[in-house]
Design a protein around this motif. Structure first.
Motif, PDB file in Angstrom:
ATOM      1  N   THR A   4       9.386  24.840  82.110  1.00  0.00           N
ATOM      2  CA  THR A   4       9.141  25.156  80.692  1.00  0.00           C
ATOM      3  C   THR A   4       8.508  26.532  80.501  1.00  0.00           C
ATOM      4  N   SER A   5       8.054  27.145  81.602  1.00  0.00           N
ATOM      5  CA  SER A   5       7.442  28.469  81.503  1.00  0.00           C
ATOM      6  C   SER A   5       7.649  29.199  82.817  1.00  0.00           C
ATOM      7  N   TRP A   6       7.881  30.504  82.712  1.00  0.00           N
ATOM      8  CA  TRP A   6       7.998  31.368  83.887  1.00  0.00           C
ATOM      9  C   TRP A   6       7.439  32.725  83.466  1.00  0.00           C
ATOM     10  N   LYS A   7       6.317  33.092  84.059  1.00  0.00           N
ATOM     11  CA  LYS A   7       5.653  34.344  83.672  1.00  0.00           C
ATOM     12  C   LYS A   7       5.627  35.313  84.849  1.00  0.00           C
ATOM     13  N   ASN A   8       5.735  36.600  84.505  1.00  0.00           N
ATOM     14  CA  ASN A   8       5.656  37.617  85.551  1.00  0.00           C
ATOM     15  C   ASN A   8       4.191  37.916  85.879  1.00  0.00           C
ATOM     16  N   GLU A   9       3.986  38.879  86.755  1.00  0.00           N
ATOM     17  CA  GLU A   9       2.617  39.174  87.225  1.00  0.00           C
ATOM     18  C   GLU A   9       1.715  39.705  86.122  1.00  0.00           C
ATOM     19  N   TYR A  10       2.326  40.158  84.992  1.00  0.00           N
ATOM     20  CA  TYR A  10       1.512  40.646  83.867  1.00  0.00           C
ATOM     21  C   TYR A  10       1.251  39.540  82.844  1.00  0.00           C
ATOM     22  N   GLY A  11       1.694  38.327  83.176  1.00  0.00           N
ATOM     23  CA  GLY A  11       1.475  37.199  82.264  1.00  0.00           C
ATOM     24  C   GLY A  11       2.461  37.155  81.108  1.00  0.00           C
ATOM     25  N   GLU A  12       3.548  37.943  81.187  1.00  0.00           N
ATOM     26  CA  GLU A  12       4.554  37.940  80.115  1.00  0.00           C
ATOM     27  C   GLU A  12       5.512  36.764  80.321  1.00  0.00           C
ATOM     28  N   GLU A  13       5.774  36.022  79.249  1.00  0.00           N
ATOM     29  CA  GLU A  13       6.665  34.862  79.319  1.00  0.00           C
ATOM     30  C   GLU A  13       8.115  35.331  79.395  1.00  0.00           C
ATOM     31  N   LEU A  14       8.857  34.796  80.356  1.00  0.00           N
ATOM     32  CA  LEU A  14      10.246  35.207  80.577  1.00  0.00           C
ATOM     33  C   LEU A  14      11.253  34.172  80.078  1.00  0.00           C
ATOM     34  N   LEU A  15      10.781  32.953  79.825  1.00  0.00           N
ATOM     35  CA  LEU A  15      11.670  31.914  79.299  1.00  0.00           C
ATOM     36  C   LEU A  15      11.350  31.662  77.831  1.00  0.00           C
ATOM     37  N   PHE A  16      12.352  31.263  77.079  1.00  0.00           N
ATOM     38  CA  PHE A  16      12.172  30.918  75.674  1.00  0.00           C
ATOM     39  C   PHE A  16      11.878  29.415  75.568  1.00  0.00           C
ATOM     40  N   LEU A  17      10.874  29.076  74.761  1.00  0.00           N
ATOM     41  CA  LEU A  17      10.581  27.677  74.443  1.00  0.00           C
ATOM     42  C   LEU A  17      10.422  27.626  72.928  1.00  0.00           C
ATOM     43  N   SER A  18      11.175  26.756  72.274  1.00  0.00           N
ATOM     44  CA  SER A  18      11.110  26.722  70.819  1.00  0.00           C
ATOM     45  C   SER A  18       9.730  26.283  70.347  1.00  0.00           C
ATOM     46  N   SER A  19       9.277  26.882  69.244  1.00  0.00           N
ATOM     47  CA  SER A  19       7.995  26.489  68.645  1.00  0.00           C
ATOM     48  C   SER A  19       8.080  25.053  68.122  1.00  0.00           C
ATOM     49  N   LYS A  20       9.317  24.562  67.940  1.00  0.00           N
ATOM     50  CA  LYS A  20       9.499  23.202  67.430  1.00  0.00           C
ATOM     51  C   LYS A  20       9.882  22.206  68.530  1.00  0.00           C
ATOM     52  N   ALA A  21       9.786  22.628  69.794  1.00  0.00           N
ATOM     53  CA  ALA A  21      10.161  21.731  70.902  1.00  0.00           C
ATOM     54  C   ALA A  21       9.333  20.454  70.860  1.00  0.00           C
ATOM     55  N   THR A  22      10.007  19.320  71.053  1.00  0.00           N
ATOM     56  CA  THR A  22       9.292  18.034  71.086  1.00  0.00           C
ATOM     57  C   THR A  22       9.144  17.607  72.532  1.00  0.00           C
ATOM     58  N   PHE A  23       7.937  17.381  72.936  1.00  0.00           N
ATOM     59  CA  PHE A  23       7.674  16.903  74.292  1.00  0.00           C
ATOM     60  C   PHE A  23       7.518  15.384  74.215  1.00  0.00           C
ATOM     61  N   LYS A  24       8.593  14.724  73.847  1.00  0.00           N
ATOM     62  CA  LYS A  24       8.483  13.286  73.610  1.00  0.00           C
ATOM     63  C   LYS A  24       9.818  12.618  73.890  1.00  0.00           C
ATOM     64  N   SER A  25       9.789  11.582  74.733  1.00  0.00           N
ATOM     65  CA  SER A  25      11.010  10.813  75.016  1.00  0.00           C
ATOM     66  C   SER A  25      11.494  10.161  73.722  1.00  0.00           C
ATOM     67  N   PRO A  26      12.798  10.075  73.478  1.00  0.00           N
ATOM     68  CA  PRO A  26      13.905  10.409  74.386  1.00  0.00           C
ATOM     69  C   PRO A  26      14.491  11.800  74.161  1.00  0.00           C
ATOM     70  N   LYS A  27      13.806  12.663  73.403  1.00  0.00           N
ATOM     71  CA  LYS A  27      14.368  13.983  73.094  1.00  0.00           C
ATOM     72  C   LYS A  27      14.134  14.929  74.267  1.00  0.00           C
ATOM     73  N   ALA A  28      15.157  15.720  74.608  1.00  0.00           N
ATOM     74  CA  ALA A  28      14.981  16.731  75.656  1.00  0.00           C
ATOM     75  C   ALA A  28      14.105  17.869  75.115  1.00  0.00           C
ATOM     76  N   ILE A  29      13.435  18.574  76.007  1.00  0.00           N
ATOM     77  CA  ILE A  29      12.574  19.697  75.608  1.00  0.00           C
ATOM     78  C   ILE A  29      13.463  20.908  75.306  1.00  0.00           C
ATOM     79  N   ARG A  30      13.307  21.484  74.110  1.00  0.00           N
ATOM     80  CA  ARG A  30      14.158  22.601  73.671  1.00  0.00           C
ATOM     81  C   ARG A  30      13.630  23.925  74.219  1.00  0.00           C
ATOM     82  N   GLY A  31      14.238  24.383  75.297  1.00  0.00           N
ATOM     83  CA  GLY A  31      13.844  25.648  75.900  1.00  0.00           C
ATOM     84  C   GLY A  31      13.590  25.485  77.386  1.00  0.00           C
TER      85      GLY A  31
END
Length: 321
Positions: free
Chosen positions: A47-74
């Motif tokens: 759900t996250s991949w950051k470089n050595e400067y702490g910059e996020e390289l993957l997109f994760l939606s601000s509306k992602a639901t971390f709740k079964s049965p919905k998949a995590i968006r991003g």
């Protein structure tokens, strides 16, 4: 007396277990130079991949639901045993919304022994799953963060059926890359390749441009693609390099404005800041007989586009440099 281990390495906790959103279990991988990756056991998903400067390289939606049965968006959902909707299962299969376990008895992976930041996960069918997909399998996933910050996902899927039956599946690492402005992004390495256009009933075309650029919805499965693809984010002066093995196809997806508004767990304007480029096996499904195993690997690295010496020049990366 010195132990010979650099001080920084002594301090680094390479693998840390904790609870994430909604109390879901997650694993944090860290490397000495400061890069990190976060893996949720729900979905076996990075759900996250950051470089050595702490910059996020993957997109994760601000509306992602971390709740079964919905998949995590991003992040990087795992699409298995089905990619897309061609089949009897839910779109993109069920691996991305199942709870994986830490693999306590992992198979040896041919890997760089210098990597300390990795986690082995395993997914096996539940009784419920067997009703919708009547096969026995073991899906082992290793997520590795390399010393240079590269993110590697290696999947090993084995047919453990005892009834003598083969099974067939399609697969994708549904990687959501974070980009600054989609209209300033180009993808190199897929020119001249045939593709199936999902927005036109999977009609087959040949890519004509010398690179892929974005000004409207794109949902294409490129066929027989090279092992390296470069995604250039001009605004950020960053190039993502995707390397893959065992995955002949590559899916490129951005929903654009109309589709984005129709996706409930996706912000209306978030399409501007993401691009999915996925190592996949879609056109020719994989068939495994009992006891047979398939492996598919994806490696992502992010390098400054302005850094043009040797292998990190995007042109040389693509053309075997």
């Amino acid at each position: 007396m010195s132990s010979g281990v650099p001080e920084k390495e002594k301090e680094t906790v390479f693998v840390e277990y904790s609870k994430g959103v909604n109390g879901l279990e997650k694993v944090l991988l860290r490397e000495v130079r400061g890069s990190s990756a976060e893996v949720y056991l729900y979905g076996g998903q990075v759900t996250s991949w950051k470089n050595e400067y702490g910059e996020e390289l993957l997109f994760l939606s601000s509306k992602a639901t971390f709740k079964s049965p919905k998949a995590i968006r991003g992040g990087i959902p795992i699409c298995f045993p089905q990619f897309g909707t061609l089949g009897s299962l839910e779109q993109h299969g069920f691996a991305r919304n199942r709870f994986w376990r830490i693999d306590q008895d992992p198979l040896p992976f041919p890997t760089n022994s210098g990597n300390k930041a990795f986690i082995d996960l395993i997914l096996k069918p539940s009784e419920e799953d067997s009703k919708i997909w009547p096969h026995r399998y073991e899906f082992r996933l290793r997520v590795t963060l390399g010393p240079g910050g590269d993110l590697m996902l290696t999947s090993r899927i084995r047919n453990t059926n005892t009834d003598g039956k083969s099974f067939t599946f399609t697969f994708a690492y549904h990687s959501y890359l974070a980009v600054t402005d989609i209209s300033e992004v180009r993808v190199e390495g897929l020119e001249t390749r045939d593709y199936l256009d999902n927005s036109k009933d999977r009609e087959r075309f040949t890519e004509q441009g010398d690179a892929i650029t974005f000004e409207s919805e794109v949902d294409k499965v490129y066929l027989g693609t090279p092992t390296k693809i470069a995604i250039l984010d001009h605004e950020r002066k960053r190039t993502f390099v995707l390397r893959k093995d065992g995955l002949p196809d590559a899916v490129v997806w951005n929903p654009w404005d109309k589709k984005a508004k129709a996706i409930p767990d996706f912000g209306d304007d978030e399409y501007k800041h993401m691009l999915c480029v996925q190592a996949a096996c879609v056109e020719t499904p994989i068939t495994l007989k009992p006891g047979e195993e398939w492996r598919g690997r994806q490696e992502l690295s992010a390098v400054p586009s302005s850094y043009c010496s040797g292998q990190l020049d995007p042109q040389k990366v693509l053309h075997g440099g």
